[in-house]
Design an enzyme around this catalytic site. Structure first.
Site, PDB file in Angstrom:
ATOM      1  N   HIS A 161      -3.098   3.322  -4.460  1.00 40.96           N
ATOM      2  CA  HIS A 161      -2.321   2.870  -3.351  1.00 40.96           C
ATOM      3  C   HIS A 161      -0.915   2.352  -3.667  1.00 40.96           C
ATOM      4  O   HIS A 161      -0.599   1.354  -2.746  1.00 40.96           O
ATOM      5  CB  HIS A 161      -3.428   1.641  -2.878  1.00 40.96           C
ATOM      6  CG  HIS A 161      -4.416   2.024  -2.022  1.00 40.96           C
ATOM      7  ND1 HIS A 161      -4.721   2.655  -0.804  1.00 40.96           N
ATOM      8  CD2 HIS A 161      -5.714   2.190  -2.378  1.00 40.96           C
ATOM      9  CE1 HIS A 161      -5.955   2.770  -0.449  1.00 40.96           C
ATOM     10  NE2 HIS A 161      -6.442   2.789  -1.568  1.00 40.96           N
ATOM     11  N   ASP A 193       1.002  -1.333   0.023  1.00 42.46           N
ATOM     12  CA  ASP A 193       0.018   0.119  -0.059  1.00 42.46           C
ATOM     13  C   ASP A 193       0.999   1.289   0.201  1.00 42.46           C
ATOM     14  O   ASP A 193       1.952   1.289  -0.045  1.00 42.46           O
ATOM     15  CB  ASP A 193      -1.168   0.069   1.381  1.00 42.46           C
ATOM     16  CG  ASP A 193      -2.247   0.665   0.906  1.00 42.46           C
ATOM     17  OD1 ASP A 193      -2.593   1.837   0.291  1.00 42.46           O
ATOM     18  OD2 ASP A 193      -3.303  -0.178   1.161  1.00 42.46           O
ATOM     19  N   GLU A 217     -10.061   2.650  -4.931  1.00 40.90           N
ATOM     20  CA  GLU A 217      -9.890   3.940  -4.663  1.00 40.90           C
ATOM     21  C   GLU A 217      -8.634   4.639  -5.475  1.00 40.90           C
ATOM     22  O   GLU A 217      -7.628   5.138  -4.853  1.00 40.90           O
ATOM     23  CB  GLU A 217      -9.457   4.177  -3.060  1.00 40.90           C
ATOM     24  CG  GLU A 217     -10.548   3.557  -2.174  1.00 40.90           C
ATOM     25  CD  GLU A 217     -10.347   3.643  -0.737  1.00 40.90           C
ATOM     26  OE1 GLU A 217     -11.191   4.211   0.022  1.00 40.90           O
ATOM     27  OE2 GLU A 217      -9.004   3.257  -0.279  1.00 40.90           O
TER      28      GLU A 217
HETATM   29  C1  ACM Z   1     -10.813  -0.743   0.760  1.00 46.38           C
HETATM   30  O1  ACM Z   1     -11.472  -0.747   1.938  1.00 46.38           O
HETATM   31  N1  ACM Z   1     -10.384   0.381   0.364  1.00 46.38           N
HETATM   32  C2  ACM Z   1     -11.059  -1.838   0.028  1.00 46.38           C
END
Ligand code: ACM
Length: 643
Positions: A277, A203, A355
């Site tokens: 991410h 991440d 995201e």
């Molecule tokens: C997530 O909670 N961004 C998968």
């Protein structure tokens, strides 16, 4: 006289009914498909002899059984592979019983013997977990537990899981957890019949898996500045601050954890979260972003890097996305997934997809050219193009792709499985498209959320109480269940810095998830579940595993009653008493007991509560300042005069 005989009669009926009920409560968690309490107990002999099949995959289970039956009891345990007169037998069915499948078992306990049967070793493993739960909690002790009656209630159990995918996701990127801590997590989850660890390995805050062909991922991408406080609100690190927080797993570590998981019948789903991410990867290889050299990239230490808006849209303040128009990105991902695929035997690889901010893509000329060339009409279609290319890489490694539900937007790659997290919508849509689905909606399954009132819980941006978690139903209404592989809970660790707090956030809510994915839907019963959770708490106390007692805390509902605040209290759990004070002192059970909504006295500054079960305090002392109550109701009051 007749009246007294009648009274005595009813007393005896109640007495026996209650007695029988207590006796019949087996306290198994998750609740088995079918269990019948029969008469009597199997008393464990000082020389325990166990017959078990000579199967390699069962050896760690047998070692576990031997350890548990010997350490707290002080008894001698021998395990024999031959047909014998052993009073405890673990048997593999010669002819598979289709009812119980790969993971189910039959457990028969009579006063003279214990017989556990299954089709496969996994079933025997789960049967052993149930057997442990039938023994007194002291069986969990790591020292001799004296004066115990080591007996197992007689039962006939037939048990098998509702879903094949029973998972917990563990984020080791935001905060790093050692190999041993990951093994401990596996150990705990397997006891409750979870069979899948979704390991969130990368991440913005750290790349945690060694990729030998791309060493900078871990030499550069695994380190950040150590910060303490509320993650997400930290000051950006200064250029000269030391990169003193981090860690990663070597490939040898990964193999060891995979083996440990296998011994506990747990598969590991690795997640490499792309194209969003991805800041840690970009720190290592800035050319993978569409903006190389334009920024001095740093692994995120908890400072703000995204702009989240209340309407659900967002943009990146720092480019944390891999560029979809850069061929080097696909070469990079091919290398990563070659090594990931070789390390993890599980058939799926999770590729993230969540995201992903598009604002840097929108400004990138190469992305515009790609759109023209590929006939892509929106940024979602650009992400779909990326996911389809990743899908090809994944299948070239002999694996299947699974991703967060954003991978649906702009068109889903062939055969991709979807993990539905933004509620149930993505899961419903994917199932309708005949794709496989795993449900992990925020509404029921986000265990990083607070589990009690925010006045006492470590702060997180949302809440999810145990009783709501228990309502988790993996098959959404109107969906063909055959597309729902199962469910899982997700434990994101932005605000979880250590193992004790990890345990606090995981338990007891993971009991609720375990029951939702293992037990038949119609067997779920909240009040009964709470009783069984309390029995597991005793075991956790002995095993020194932390858990949250938030289910005992009052639920505060503050309303505006014609300009005056009104406080209503309720509980998740039945049969509790809430005592309170407004005079700043600490209430106990000799204080007023809550029965009706309360209006604070005009000059009160603090409202305190404590919860009791009978004569015992069970919850935490909670202090709710009156200004906080006013804030919750929207009532504006002048500040209290100064002393
Ligand atoms: C997530 O909670 N961004 C998968």
């Amino acid at each position: 006289m007749k009246k007294y005989i009648l009274m005595l009669g009813s007393f005896l009926i109640v007495f026996f009914a209650v007695g029988q009920q207590v006796d019949n409560q087996l306290n198994l968690l998750p609740e088995p498909v079918k269990s019948i309490r029969t008469k009597g107990y199997f008393k464990i002999n000082k020389n325990i002899s166990i017959e078990a099949p000579n199967v390699i995959s069962l050896q760690p289970t047998l070692q576990f059984l031997k350890q548990r039956l010997s350490i707290p009891t002080g008894y001698k345990v021998s395990i024999n592979n031959q047909a014998s007169l052993a009073s405890i037998k673990l048997l593999l069915n010669k002819q598979a019983d289709p009812l119980i499948g790969k993971e189910g078992y039959h457990l028969s306990v009579t006063p003279s013997n214990v017989i556990l049967r299954a089709n496969e070793a996994a079933g025997l493993f789960y049967g052993v977990q149930s057997l442990m739960q039938l023994l007194p909690a002291a069986i969990e002790d790591n020292k001799l537990a004296s004066n115990m009656a080591w007996e197992i209630p007689c039962v006939e159990i037939t048990d098998y899981p509702r879903f094949g995918w029973r998972g917990l996701m563990f984020d080791v990127s935001r905060h790093f957890f050692t190999k041993q801590e990951v093994k401990d997590f596996i150990d705990q989850m397997a006891r409750y019949k979870f069979n899948l660890l979704h390991w969130h390995l990368t991440d913005d805050e750290g790349w945690r898996i060694e990729i030998k062909s791309l060493p900078a991922l871990t030499t550069k991408g695994s380190k950040r500045v150590d910060k303490t406080g509320y993650f997400g609100t930290f000051w950006p690190p200064l250029p000269d601050e030391p990169l003193n927080y981090g860690g990663f797993y070597t490939q040898e570590d990964i193999k060891e954890v995979v083996q440990y998981a296998k011994e506990h019948f747990v598969d590991i789903l690795p997640e490499i979260d792309v194209p969003g991410h991805s800041l840690a990867a970009i720190v290592a290889y800035p050319e993978l972003s569409g903006t190389p050299g334009s920024e001095n990239y740093r692994v995120r230490s908890g400072e703000k890097i995204m702009d989240w808006r209340t309407n659900g849209t967002f943009s990146a303040l720092v480019n944390n996305t891999l560029s979809p128009s850069n061929e080097k990105v696909y070469t990079f991902l091919d290398k990563v997934f070659t090594e990931v695929a070789a390390l993890f035997p599980f058939e799926y690889i999770h590729v993230g997809g969540d995201e992903c901010a598009k604002n840097f893509w929108e400004k990138n000329d190469d992305v515009k050219l790609l759109m023209k060339k590929e006939g892509l009409n929106s940024m979602n279609e650009v992400q779909a193009y990326f996911e389809k290319r990743v899908g090809k890489i994944i299948s070239s490694k002999g694996k299947k792709l699974i991703g967060w539900d954003e991978i649906l937007e702009g068109g889903l790659a062939d055969n991709a499985a979807v993990m539905s997290w933004r509620g149930e919508k993505g899961g419903i849509e994917a199932a309708k498209l005949k794709h496989e689905v795993v449900m992990s909606p925020t509404t029921f399954a986000y265990l990083d959320f607070m589990q009690g009132d925010e006045i006492i819980e470590p702060k997180v941006y949302a809440s999810l109480r145990l009783n709501k978690t228990y309502e988790f139903e993996p098959v959404p209404a109107g969906v063909d269940p055959k597309y729902i592989k199962g469910g899982q809970a997700n434990i994101w660790t932005e605000q979880i810095t250590n193992t004790r707090h990890l345990q606090y956030m995981t338990w007891p809510r993971s009991f609720a998830i375990a029951e939702s994915v293992w037990s038949p839907k119609e067997k779920k019963n909240w009040n009964n579940f709470v009783q069984r959770v309390e029995q597991q708490f005793k075991r956790f106390d002995i095993r020194e595993i932390n858990y949250a007692r938030s289910m005992y805390d009052p639920i505060f509902t503050c309303t505006n009653n014609n300009g005056e605040p009104l406080i209503s209290l309720s509980s998740e759990v039945e049969g509790l008493d809430i005592y309170y004070s407004f005079d700043n002192s600490f209430p106990d059970r000799f204080y007023p007991k809550y029965s009706n909504p309360l209006t604070p006295p005009k000059d009160a500054v603090l409202f305190r509560t404590i919860v009791y079960k009978g004569n015992q305090p069970i919850g935490r002392m909670i202090t709710l300042p009156i200004v906080e109550i006013n804030k919750r109701t929207g009532i504006k009051k002048p500040a209290q005069p100064e002393e």
